[in-house]
Design an enzyme around this catalytic site. Structure first.
Site, PDB file in Angstrom:
ATOM      1  N   SER A 298       0.808  -1.136  -0.108  1.00 25.49           N
ATOM      2  CA  SER A 298       0.127  -0.066   0.080  1.00 25.49           C
ATOM      3  C   SER A 298       0.915   1.228  -0.122  1.00 25.49           C
ATOM      4  O   SER A 298       1.497   1.762  -1.004  1.00 25.49           O
ATOM      5  CB  SER A 298      -0.923  -0.077   1.208  1.00 25.49           C
ATOM      6  OG  SER A 298      -2.145   1.116   0.874  1.00 25.49           O
ATOM      7  N   ASP A 309       9.621   5.275 -10.409  1.00 31.74           N
ATOM      8  CA  ASP A 309       9.167   5.725 -11.799  1.00 31.74           C
ATOM      9  C   ASP A 309       9.607   6.892 -12.222  1.00 31.74           C
ATOM     10  O   ASP A 309       9.686   7.080 -13.417  1.00 31.74           O
ATOM     11  CB  ASP A 309       7.719   5.664 -11.686  1.00 31.74           C
ATOM     12  CG  ASP A 309       6.951   4.432 -11.999  1.00 31.74           C
ATOM     13  OD1 ASP A 309       7.641   3.386 -11.684  1.00 31.74           O
ATOM     14  OD2 ASP A 309       5.470   4.483 -12.099  1.00 31.74           O
ATOM     15  N   LYS A 323      -0.643  -4.309  -3.338  1.00 33.92           N
ATOM     16  CA  LYS A 323      -1.990  -3.575  -2.926  1.00 33.92           C
ATOM     17  C   LYS A 323      -2.093  -2.286  -3.409  1.00 33.92           C
ATOM     18  O   LYS A 323      -1.363  -1.201  -3.201  1.00 33.92           O
ATOM     19  CB  LYS A 323      -2.367  -3.522  -1.351  1.00 33.92           C
ATOM     20  CG  LYS A 323      -3.483  -3.026  -0.937  1.00 33.92           C
ATOM     21  CD  LYS A 323      -3.502  -2.796   0.723  1.00 33.92           C
ATOM     22  CE  LYS A 323      -4.857  -2.468   1.112  1.00 33.92           C
ATOM     23  NZ  LYS A 323      -5.239  -0.920   0.594  1.00 33.92           N
TER      24      LYS A 323
END
Length: 526
Positions: A298, A309, A323
Protein backbone atom coordinates in the site's frame (compact mmCIF):
# COMPACT_ATOMS: atom_id res chain seq x y z
CA UNK A 1 3.26 -24.75 19.45
CA UNK A 2 3.99 -27.72 17.20
CA UNK A 3 4.60 -26.48 13.69
CA UNK A 4 5.68 -27.98 10.44
CA UNK A 5 8.70 -26.11 9.02
CA UNK A 6 7.04 -25.90 5.64
CA UNK A 7 4.26 -23.70 7.01
CA UNK A 8 6.18 -21.61 9.55
CA UNK A 9 6.92 -18.64 7.26
CA UNK A 10 3.28 -18.53 6.20
CA UNK A 11 2.09 -18.52 9.82
CA UNK A 12 4.51 -15.75 10.72
CA UNK A 13 3.50 -13.79 7.63
CA UNK A 14 -0.10 -14.11 8.76
CA UNK A 15 0.60 -11.90 11.78
CA UNK A 16 1.04 -9.01 9.32
CA UNK A 17 -2.22 -9.71 7.51
CA UNK A 18 -4.40 -7.23 9.40
CA UNK A 19 -1.93 -4.41 8.77
CA UNK A 20 -1.85 -5.14 5.04
CA UNK A 21 -5.60 -5.75 4.89
CA UNK A 22 -6.41 -2.27 6.20
CA UNK A 23 -3.05 -0.65 5.48
CA UNK A 24 -4.09 1.83 2.80
CA UNK A 25 -6.41 4.60 3.85
CA UNK A 26 -7.68 7.78 2.29
CA UNK A 27 -10.61 9.46 4.04
CA UNK A 28 -13.25 11.33 2.06
CA UNK A 29 -16.51 13.03 3.08
CA UNK A 30 -19.49 10.71 3.43
CA UNK A 31 -21.86 10.87 0.48
CA UNK A 32 -25.64 10.61 0.63
CA UNK A 33 -27.30 7.34 -0.35
CA UNK A 34 -28.74 6.89 -3.83
CA UNK A 35 -32.48 6.07 -4.09
CA UNK A 36 -31.61 2.43 -4.86
CA UNK A 37 -29.26 2.18 -1.86
CA UNK A 38 -31.88 3.82 0.35
CA UNK A 39 -34.44 1.21 -0.72
CA UNK A 40 -32.08 -1.67 0.19
CA UNK A 41 -31.24 -0.01 3.51
CA UNK A 42 -34.92 0.27 4.33
CA UNK A 43 -35.38 -3.42 3.54
CA UNK A 44 -32.54 -4.45 5.87
CA UNK A 45 -33.79 -2.16 8.65
CA UNK A 46 -37.28 -3.60 8.42
CA UNK A 47 -35.97 -7.18 8.49
CA UNK A 48 -33.85 -6.54 11.60
CA UNK A 49 -36.82 -4.87 13.34
CA UNK A 50 -39.08 -7.77 12.36
CA UNK A 51 -36.65 -10.32 13.84
CA UNK A 52 -36.09 -8.20 16.94
CA UNK A 53 -39.80 -7.81 17.68
CA UNK A 54 -41.41 -11.02 16.42
CA UNK A 55 -38.91 -13.89 16.24
CA UNK A 56 -39.89 -16.78 18.55
CA UNK A 57 -36.51 -16.97 20.34
CA UNK A 58 -34.32 -14.25 21.78
CA UNK A 59 -31.73 -13.20 19.20
CA UNK A 60 -28.73 -10.88 19.36
CA UNK A 61 -29.56 -8.73 16.35
CA UNK A 62 -26.20 -6.93 16.64
CA UNK A 63 -24.43 -10.17 15.74
CA UNK A 64 -26.84 -10.67 12.81
CA UNK A 65 -25.95 -7.21 11.52
CA UNK A 66 -22.23 -7.97 11.81
CA UNK A 67 -22.67 -11.24 9.90
CA UNK A 68 -24.71 -9.45 7.24
CA UNK A 69 -22.11 -6.71 6.81
CA UNK A 70 -19.26 -9.24 6.59
CA UNK A 71 -21.24 -11.31 4.09
CA UNK A 72 -21.82 -8.29 1.85
CA UNK A 73 -18.19 -7.18 1.99
CA UNK A 74 -17.07 -10.76 1.36
CA UNK A 75 -18.48 -10.43 -2.15
CA UNK A 76 -16.19 -7.49 -2.89
CA UNK A 77 -12.41 -7.12 -2.98
CA UNK A 78 -10.06 -8.41 -0.22
CA UNK A 79 -9.51 -4.94 1.26
CA UNK A 80 -13.14 -3.89 1.72
CA UNK A 81 -13.53 -4.92 5.36
CA UNK A 82 -15.62 -4.54 8.49
CA UNK A 83 -13.69 -3.60 11.64
CA UNK A 84 -15.15 -4.34 15.06
CA UNK A 85 -15.15 -1.62 17.75
CA UNK A 86 -12.21 -3.21 19.62
CA UNK A 87 -10.12 -3.57 16.47
CA UNK A 88 -11.03 -0.07 15.34
CA UNK A 89 -9.92 1.45 18.64
CA UNK A 90 -6.60 -0.39 18.47
CA UNK A 91 -5.97 0.59 14.85
CA UNK A 92 -6.97 4.22 15.48
CA UNK A 93 -4.58 4.45 18.42
CA UNK A 94 -1.73 2.95 16.42
CA UNK A 95 -2.33 5.31 13.53
CA UNK A 96 -2.61 8.34 15.81
CA UNK A 97 0.94 7.73 16.97
CA UNK A 98 0.50 8.06 20.73
CA UNK A 99 -1.66 7.14 23.72
CA UNK A 100 -1.97 8.09 27.37
CA UNK A 101 -0.57 5.51 29.77
CA UNK A 102 2.23 4.57 32.13
CA UNK A 103 4.80 3.89 29.39
CA UNK A 104 6.07 0.34 29.70
CA UNK A 105 6.72 -2.48 27.26
CA UNK A 106 5.61 -5.69 28.96
CA UNK A 107 4.86 -9.39 28.61
CA UNK A 108 2.32 -11.51 30.40
CA UNK A 109 4.94 -13.84 31.83
CA UNK A 110 3.53 -16.78 33.80
CA UNK A 111 0.30 -14.86 34.47
CA UNK A 112 2.17 -11.75 35.66
CA UNK A 113 2.78 -8.37 34.01
CA UNK A 114 6.56 -8.37 33.51
CA UNK A 115 8.28 -5.17 32.36
CA UNK A 116 10.59 -5.66 29.37
CA UNK A 117 11.70 -2.05 29.41
CA UNK A 118 10.06 1.24 30.40
CA UNK A 119 9.67 3.77 27.59
CA UNK A 120 12.61 6.17 27.57
CA UNK A 121 11.74 9.35 29.49
CA UNK A 122 8.23 7.97 30.01
CA UNK A 123 6.16 8.02 33.22
CA UNK A 124 7.31 4.62 34.51
CA UNK A 125 11.00 5.28 33.89
CA UNK A 126 10.68 8.59 35.74
CA UNK A 127 8.99 6.75 38.62
CA UNK A 128 11.90 4.27 38.87
CA UNK A 129 10.38 1.18 37.18
CA UNK A 130 13.14 -1.13 35.89
CA UNK A 131 13.33 -3.93 33.31
CA UNK A 132 12.31 -7.23 34.88
CA UNK A 133 9.94 -5.65 37.44
CA UNK A 134 6.56 -7.34 37.94
CA UNK A 135 3.47 -5.15 38.25
CA UNK A 136 1.21 -6.94 40.72
CA UNK A 137 -1.52 -4.36 41.31
CA UNK A 138 -2.79 -1.20 39.60
CA UNK A 139 -4.47 0.58 42.49
CA UNK A 140 -6.50 -2.14 44.18
CA UNK A 141 -6.91 -4.22 41.01
CA UNK A 142 -4.99 -7.48 41.04
CA UNK A 143 -3.14 -8.05 37.76
CA UNK A 144 -1.42 -11.38 38.39
CA UNK A 145 -2.75 -14.93 38.36
CA UNK A 146 -5.95 -13.95 36.54
CA UNK A 147 -5.09 -14.62 32.89
CA UNK A 148 -6.37 -11.18 31.98
CA UNK A 149 -6.59 -10.45 28.25
CA UNK A 150 -4.23 -7.76 27.00
CA UNK A 151 -7.03 -5.27 26.31
CA UNK A 152 -8.20 -5.54 29.94
CA UNK A 153 -4.67 -4.86 31.14
CA UNK A 154 -4.38 -1.81 28.93
CA UNK A 155 -7.63 -0.50 30.41
CA UNK A 156 -6.18 -0.75 33.92
CA UNK A 157 -2.91 0.94 32.99
CA UNK A 158 -4.28 3.66 30.72
CA UNK A 159 -6.17 6.69 31.92
CA UNK A 160 -6.54 10.43 31.58
CA UNK A 161 -3.43 12.52 31.00
CA UNK A 162 -2.10 13.69 34.36
CA UNK A 163 -4.00 11.07 36.38
CA UNK A 164 -2.04 8.99 38.88
CA UNK A 165 -2.10 5.26 39.55
CA UNK A 166 -0.41 3.48 42.44
CA UNK A 167 1.44 0.38 41.27
CA UNK A 168 2.47 -2.49 43.51
CA UNK A 169 5.73 -3.83 42.08
CA UNK A 170 7.86 -6.89 42.79
CA UNK A 171 11.56 -6.51 41.95
CA UNK A 172 13.18 -9.88 41.47
CA UNK A 173 16.75 -8.60 41.74
CA UNK A 174 16.17 -7.42 45.33
CA UNK A 175 13.35 -9.85 46.16
CA UNK A 176 11.28 -6.93 47.43
CA UNK A 177 7.74 -5.65 46.85
CA UNK A 178 7.05 -1.92 46.95
CA UNK A 179 4.47 0.67 45.92
CA UNK A 180 5.10 3.55 43.53
CA UNK A 181 2.88 6.31 42.16
CA UNK A 182 3.01 6.80 38.38
CA UNK A 183 1.47 9.84 36.68
CA UNK A 184 0.05 8.91 33.31
CA UNK A 185 1.26 10.91 30.33
CA UNK A 186 1.28 10.88 26.53
CA UNK A 187 3.40 7.96 25.31
CA UNK A 188 4.53 7.97 21.66
CA UNK A 189 4.06 4.92 19.44
CA UNK A 190 6.96 5.32 17.06
CA UNK A 191 6.44 4.63 13.37
CA UNK A 192 10.11 5.36 12.60
CA UNK A 193 12.08 2.67 14.42
CA UNK A 194 15.50 4.18 13.92
CA UNK A 195 17.48 6.82 12.03
CA UNK A 196 21.17 5.97 12.09
CA UNK A 197 24.35 6.06 10.01
CA UNK A 198 25.56 2.94 8.19
CA UNK A 199 28.92 4.56 7.47
CA UNK A 200 30.34 8.06 7.16
CA UNK A 201 28.06 9.08 4.27
CA UNK A 202 25.10 6.64 4.17
CA UNK A 203 22.12 7.17 6.47
CA UNK A 204 19.42 4.61 7.26
CA UNK A 205 15.78 5.17 8.28
CA UNK A 206 13.34 2.35 9.04
CA UNK A 207 9.59 3.05 8.85
CA UNK A 208 7.28 0.39 10.31
CA UNK A 209 3.96 2.01 9.21
CA UNK A 210 2.59 5.33 7.94
CA UNK A 211 0.80 6.98 10.87
CA UNK A 212 -0.18 10.58 11.67
CA UNK A 213 3.25 11.30 13.14
CA UNK A 214 5.34 9.49 10.52
CA UNK A 215 6.39 12.44 8.40
CA UNK A 216 7.44 14.49 11.43
CA UNK A 217 9.41 11.52 12.81
CA UNK A 218 10.98 10.91 9.41
CA UNK A 219 11.90 14.55 8.85
CA UNK A 220 13.46 14.77 12.29
CA UNK A 221 15.56 11.68 11.58
CA UNK A 222 16.52 12.88 8.11
CA UNK A 223 17.75 16.25 9.38
CA UNK A 224 19.83 14.56 12.09
CA UNK A 225 21.43 12.27 9.50
CA UNK A 226 22.20 15.18 7.17
CA UNK A 227 23.98 16.94 10.03
CA UNK A 228 26.04 13.79 10.54
CA UNK A 229 27.16 13.86 6.90
CA UNK A 230 24.62 11.66 5.10
CA UNK A 231 24.84 12.00 1.30
CA UNK A 232 22.81 8.85 0.62
CA UNK A 233 19.65 7.71 2.43
CA UNK A 234 18.39 4.14 2.74
CA UNK A 235 14.67 3.92 3.57
CA UNK A 236 13.68 0.50 4.91
CA UNK A 237 10.04 -0.35 4.15
CA UNK A 238 10.30 -4.09 4.73
CA UNK A 239 7.23 -5.51 6.50
CA UNK A 240 5.55 -2.09 6.35
CA UNK A 241 1.90 -2.83 5.52
CA UNK A 242 0.99 0.79 4.82
CA UNK A 243 -1.21 3.33 6.58
CA UNK A 244 -1.97 6.91 5.64
CA UNK A 245 -1.13 7.40 1.98
CA UNK A 246 -0.65 11.14 2.37
CA UNK A 247 2.31 10.49 4.70
CA UNK A 248 4.02 8.40 2.03
CA UNK A 249 3.32 11.23 -0.41
CA UNK A 250 4.87 13.79 1.95
CA UNK A 251 8.03 11.71 2.23
CA UNK A 252 8.22 11.22 -1.55
CA UNK A 253 7.89 15.00 -1.92
CA UNK A 254 11.11 15.42 0.09
CA UNK A 255 13.02 13.56 -2.64
CA UNK A 256 11.31 14.71 -5.85
CA UNK A 257 11.67 18.05 -7.58
CA UNK A 258 8.81 20.44 -8.23
CA UNK A 259 5.85 19.16 -10.29
CA UNK A 260 7.04 15.55 -10.49
CA UNK A 261 4.05 13.21 -10.39
CA UNK A 262 3.93 11.12 -7.19
CA UNK A 263 0.71 9.13 -7.56
CA UNK A 264 -2.73 9.30 -9.13
CA UNK A 265 -6.05 7.60 -8.41
CA UNK A 266 -9.03 6.63 -10.56
CA UNK A 267 -12.53 5.76 -9.43
CA UNK A 268 -15.23 3.81 -11.30
CA UNK A 269 -16.64 7.02 -12.79
CA UNK A 270 -13.29 7.77 -14.40
CA UNK A 271 -12.37 10.65 -12.13
CA UNK A 272 -8.60 10.99 -11.91
CA UNK A 273 -6.85 12.81 -9.07
CA UNK A 274 -3.13 13.50 -9.43
CA UNK A 275 -0.67 14.42 -6.70
CA UNK A 276 2.54 16.23 -7.59
CA UNK A 277 5.71 17.09 -5.71
CA UNK A 278 6.27 20.63 -4.58
CA UNK A 279 9.42 22.73 -4.57
CA UNK A 280 11.93 22.80 -1.76
CA UNK A 281 12.16 19.11 -0.82
CA UNK A 282 14.73 18.53 1.91
CA UNK A 283 16.69 15.81 0.04
CA UNK A 284 16.15 16.35 -3.68
CA UNK A 285 19.73 15.68 -4.79
CA UNK A 286 21.25 12.93 -2.64
CA UNK A 287 21.13 9.23 -3.51
CA UNK A 288 18.08 7.21 -2.43
CA UNK A 289 17.69 3.47 -1.84
CA UNK A 290 14.35 1.88 -0.90
CA UNK A 291 14.28 -1.58 0.72
CA UNK A 292 11.13 -3.67 0.18
CA UNK A 293 9.99 -7.25 0.63
CA UNK A 294 6.88 -9.38 0.17
CA UNK A 295 5.20 -7.68 3.16
CA UNK A 296 5.69 -4.11 1.94
CA UNK A 297 2.24 -2.93 0.91
CA UNK A 298 0.00 0.00 0.00
CA UNK A 299 1.57 3.30 1.13
CA UNK A 300 4.98 1.60 1.07
CA UNK A 301 4.39 0.71 -2.57
CA UNK A 302 3.31 4.28 -3.37
CA UNK A 303 6.60 5.63 -2.02
CA UNK A 304 8.69 2.94 -3.75
CA UNK A 305 6.77 3.38 -7.01
CA UNK A 306 7.18 7.16 -6.99
CA UNK A 307 10.94 6.87 -6.51
CA UNK A 308 11.30 4.11 -9.13
CA UNK A 309 9.10 5.67 -11.81
CA UNK A 310 10.82 9.05 -11.55
CA UNK A 311 14.28 7.45 -11.89
CA UNK A 312 15.06 9.00 -8.53
CA UNK A 313 16.59 6.06 -6.69
CA UNK A 314 17.14 2.31 -6.51
CA UNK A 315 14.58 -0.20 -5.24
CA UNK A 316 16.29 -3.12 -3.52
CA UNK A 317 14.88 -6.40 -2.21
CA UNK A 318 12.01 -8.64 -3.29
CA UNK A 319 8.68 -8.05 -5.00
CA UNK A 320 6.26 -6.15 -2.78
CA UNK A 321 2.80 -7.33 -1.72
CA UNK A 322 0.71 -5.79 -4.49
CA UNK A 323 -2.00 -3.61 -2.93
CA UNK A 324 -3.14 -0.81 -5.21
CA UNK A 325 -6.64 -0.14 -3.88
CA UNK A 326 -7.79 2.97 -2.03
CA UNK A 327 -10.31 2.76 0.82
CA UNK A 328 -12.78 5.22 2.29
CA UNK A 329 -13.77 4.69 5.92
CA UNK A 330 -17.33 4.90 7.21
CA UNK A 331 -17.69 4.96 11.00
CA UNK A 332 -20.67 3.62 12.94
CA UNK A 333 -22.08 4.81 16.24
CA UNK A 334 -20.95 1.67 18.10
CA UNK A 335 -17.30 2.40 17.28
CA UNK A 336 -17.04 -0.10 14.42
CA UNK A 337 -16.23 0.89 10.86
CA UNK A 338 -16.28 -0.27 7.26
CA UNK A 339 -13.43 0.40 4.89
CA UNK A 340 -14.69 0.28 1.32
CA UNK A 341 -12.51 0.33 -1.79
CA UNK A 342 -13.46 3.40 -3.81
CA UNK A 343 -10.56 3.79 -6.26
CA UNK A 344 -7.32 2.35 -7.60
CA UNK A 345 -4.02 4.13 -7.36
CA UNK A 346 -1.37 4.24 -10.07
CA UNK A 347 2.34 4.99 -10.01
CA UNK A 348 3.66 7.88 -12.15
CA UNK A 349 4.24 5.71 -15.26
CA UNK A 350 0.62 4.55 -15.10
CA UNK A 351 1.16 1.21 -13.37
CA UNK A 352 -1.47 -0.42 -11.21
CA UNK A 353 0.46 -2.72 -8.89
CA UNK A 354 -2.70 -4.35 -7.48
CA UNK A 355 -2.47 -8.12 -7.83
CA UNK A 356 -5.46 -10.14 -9.07
CA UNK A 357 -8.20 -11.06 -6.63
CA UNK A 358 -10.79 -12.60 -8.95
CA UNK A 359 -10.34 -16.05 -7.38
CA UNK A 360 -11.43 -14.91 -3.94
CA UNK A 361 -9.83 -13.75 -0.70
CA UNK A 362 -8.39 -17.12 0.31
CA UNK A 363 -6.48 -17.47 -2.95
CA UNK A 364 -5.47 -13.80 -2.77
CA UNK A 365 -3.76 -14.12 0.59
CA UNK A 366 -2.22 -17.49 -0.33
CA UNK A 367 -0.17 -15.65 -2.96
CA UNK A 368 2.56 -15.52 -0.32
CA UNK A 369 2.52 -19.32 -0.18
CA UNK A 370 2.87 -19.46 -3.96
CA UNK A 371 5.95 -17.26 -3.86
CA UNK A 372 7.70 -19.81 -1.66
CA UNK A 373 6.69 -22.71 -3.84
CA UNK A 374 7.74 -20.98 -7.07
CA UNK A 375 11.19 -20.10 -5.73
CA UNK A 376 10.55 -16.39 -6.25
CA UNK A 377 12.10 -15.51 -2.89
CA UNK A 378 15.42 -16.96 -4.05
CA UNK A 379 15.63 -16.20 -7.78
CA UNK A 380 14.56 -13.03 -9.60
CA UNK A 381 13.95 -15.06 -12.75
CA UNK A 382 11.13 -16.86 -10.92
CA UNK A 383 9.06 -13.66 -10.84
CA UNK A 384 6.48 -14.10 -13.59
CA UNK A 385 4.79 -10.95 -14.92
CA UNK A 386 2.98 -10.59 -18.23
CA UNK A 387 4.79 -8.62 -20.94
CA UNK A 388 1.63 -6.55 -21.38
CA UNK A 389 2.32 -5.01 -17.96
CA UNK A 390 5.64 -3.42 -19.00
CA UNK A 391 6.06 0.31 -18.58
CA UNK A 392 9.02 2.65 -19.16
CA UNK A 393 10.35 5.38 -16.92
CA UNK A 394 11.46 8.76 -18.38
CA UNK A 395 15.01 7.39 -18.70
CA UNK A 396 13.83 4.23 -20.46
CA UNK A 397 14.06 1.73 -17.58
CA UNK A 398 11.49 -1.07 -17.80
CA UNK A 399 9.19 -1.39 -14.77
CA UNK A 400 6.25 -3.72 -14.23
CA UNK A 401 2.69 -3.48 -12.95
CA UNK A 402 0.12 -6.07 -11.96
CA UNK A 403 1.32 -7.54 -8.70
CA UNK A 404 3.62 -5.43 -6.59
CA UNK A 405 6.77 -3.37 -7.13
CA UNK A 406 9.52 -5.46 -8.75
CA UNK A 407 12.87 -4.27 -7.36
CA UNK A 408 15.70 -2.91 -9.51
CA UNK A 409 18.13 -5.01 -7.47
CA UNK A 410 16.93 -8.41 -6.30
CA UNK A 411 18.14 -9.73 -2.96
CA UNK A 412 17.06 -13.29 -2.09
CA UNK A 413 15.94 -14.41 1.32
CA UNK A 414 19.15 -14.51 3.32
CA UNK A 415 19.11 -18.21 4.22
CA UNK A 416 19.60 -21.44 2.30
CA UNK A 417 16.60 -22.83 0.44
CA UNK A 418 14.54 -25.05 2.72
CA UNK A 419 15.39 -23.10 5.90
CA UNK A 420 13.41 -19.97 5.16
CA UNK A 421 11.54 -20.42 8.44
CA UNK A 422 14.67 -19.50 10.40
CA UNK A 423 14.83 -15.96 9.00
CA UNK A 424 11.19 -15.31 9.84
CA UNK A 425 11.44 -16.95 13.25
CA UNK A 426 14.39 -14.79 14.26
CA UNK A 427 12.35 -11.64 13.65
CA UNK A 428 9.29 -12.90 15.53
CA UNK A 429 8.00 -12.42 19.06
CA UNK A 430 9.28 -15.87 20.02
CA UNK A 431 12.84 -14.50 20.10
CA UNK A 432 11.80 -11.54 22.26
CA UNK A 433 10.11 -13.85 24.74
CA UNK A 434 13.12 -16.20 24.90
CA UNK A 435 15.51 -13.29 25.50
CA UNK A 436 13.32 -11.91 28.25
CA UNK A 437 13.36 -15.29 30.00
CA UNK A 438 17.14 -15.47 29.73
CA UNK A 439 17.60 -11.95 31.09
CA UNK A 440 15.18 -12.71 33.88
CA UNK A 441 17.51 -15.50 35.00
CA UNK A 442 20.87 -13.97 34.09
CA UNK A 443 20.46 -10.17 34.15
CA UNK A 444 23.39 -9.76 36.55
CA UNK A 445 25.70 -11.32 33.92
CA UNK A 446 25.29 -8.12 31.89
CA UNK A 447 25.38 -5.60 34.72
CA UNK A 448 27.92 -2.83 34.16
CA UNK A 449 28.90 -3.94 30.66
CA UNK A 450 29.49 -1.29 28.01
CA UNK A 451 27.94 -1.92 24.61
CA UNK A 452 31.30 -2.96 23.17
CA UNK A 453 31.87 -5.37 26.04
CA UNK A 454 28.39 -6.73 25.54
CA UNK A 455 29.02 -7.38 21.83
CA UNK A 456 32.27 -9.16 22.63
CA UNK A 457 30.51 -11.33 25.20
CA UNK A 458 27.72 -12.30 22.80
CA UNK A 459 30.20 -13.12 20.04
CA UNK A 460 32.26 -15.47 22.21
CA UNK A 461 29.50 -16.96 24.36
CA UNK A 462 27.63 -19.99 22.99
CA UNK A 463 25.36 -20.55 25.97
CA UNK A 464 22.43 -18.49 24.63
CA UNK A 465 22.59 -20.16 21.22
CA UNK A 466 22.45 -23.56 22.93
CA UNK A 467 19.67 -22.42 25.23
CA UNK A 468 17.70 -21.19 22.24
CA UNK A 469 17.96 -24.60 20.59
CA UNK A 470 16.59 -26.16 23.78
CA UNK A 471 13.85 -23.54 23.93
CA UNK A 472 12.67 -24.44 20.43
CA UNK A 473 12.70 -28.12 21.26
CA UNK A 474 10.75 -27.59 24.50
CA UNK A 475 8.07 -25.77 22.54
CA UNK A 476 7.80 -28.50 19.92
CA UNK A 477 9.28 -26.43 17.09
CA UNK A 478 11.34 -28.87 15.07
CA UNK A 479 13.46 -26.34 13.28
CA UNK A 480 17.09 -27.00 12.41
CA UNK A 481 19.12 -23.84 12.98
CA UNK A 482 22.72 -25.07 12.73
CA UNK A 483 23.01 -24.14 9.04
CA UNK A 484 22.11 -20.59 10.01
CA UNK A 485 24.21 -20.32 13.14
CA UNK A 486 25.63 -16.87 12.39
CA UNK A 487 22.20 -15.46 11.51
CA UNK A 488 20.64 -16.90 14.68
CA UNK A 489 23.44 -15.58 16.90
CA UNK A 490 23.21 -12.16 15.26
CA UNK A 491 19.47 -11.82 15.91
CA UNK A 492 19.78 -13.20 19.44
CA UNK A 493 22.49 -10.66 20.24
CA UNK A 494 20.39 -7.91 18.67
CA UNK A 495 17.35 -8.74 20.80
CA UNK A 496 19.48 -8.86 23.95
CA UNK A 497 20.82 -5.43 22.93
CA UNK A 498 17.30 -4.08 22.42
CA UNK A 499 16.14 -5.17 25.87
CA UNK A 500 19.34 -4.01 27.58
CA UNK A 501 20.36 -0.88 25.67
CA UNK A 502 17.36 0.24 23.58
CA UNK A 503 16.00 0.08 20.03
CA UNK A 504 18.89 1.71 18.17
CA UNK A 505 21.40 -0.85 19.46
CA UNK A 506 19.26 -3.64 18.01
CA UNK A 507 19.88 -2.18 14.55
CA UNK A 508 23.55 -1.55 15.27
CA UNK A 509 23.95 -5.33 15.51
CA UNK A 510 21.49 -6.49 12.84
CA UNK A 511 22.27 -4.12 9.98
CA UNK A 512 25.96 -4.89 9.26
CA UNK A 513 25.04 -8.51 8.44
CA UNK A 514 21.79 -7.70 6.62
CA UNK A 515 21.83 -8.92 3.01
CA UNK A 516 19.99 -5.88 1.64
CA UNK A 517 22.25 -3.47 3.50
CA UNK A 518 25.24 -5.30 2.03
CA UNK A 519 23.72 -4.80 -1.42
CA UNK A 520 23.67 -1.05 -0.73
CA UNK A 521 27.16 -0.76 0.74
CA UNK A 522 29.06 -3.32 -1.34
CA UNK A 523 27.70 -2.40 -4.75
CA UNK A 524 24.30 -3.11 -6.23
CA UNK A 525 24.04 -6.22 -8.41
CA UNK A 526 21.04 -8.12 -9.75
Amino acid sequence: MKNNLKYLPILLFGTLALGILIGGMLNFPTQSLTPKASLHKNKLDRLIDFIDNEYVDKVNTDSIVDVTVNSILGQLDPHSVYISPDEQEEVAQSMKGDFVGIGVNFYMYKDTVAVIMPVENGPSEKAGILPGDRILYAGKTKLFGRKLPTDSLFTKLKGAEGSAVQLTVFRKSTNKTFKVNVTRDIVPIKSVDVATMLNATVGYIRINRFAETTYDEFEDGLQRLKKRGAKEIVIDLRDNGGGYLEKAVEIADDFLSDKKLIVFTKNKKGRTDRTYATSGGSFENGKIDILINENSASASEILAGAIQDNDRGTIIGRRSFGKGLVQREMDFEDGSAVRLTIARYYTPTGRSIQKAYDKGKDDYFKDFDKRFESGELYEKDSIHIADTLKFRTPKGKIVYGGGGIVPDVFVPLEVEHGDEGVAYLMQSGAVSYFVFEQLDMHRNDFKGLSFEQFKDKMEKDEVYYVNFQKYLQRNGLELKIDKNRSLVKRYLAAEFARQLFGEEKYFDIVLPGDAMIKAVLEGKTN
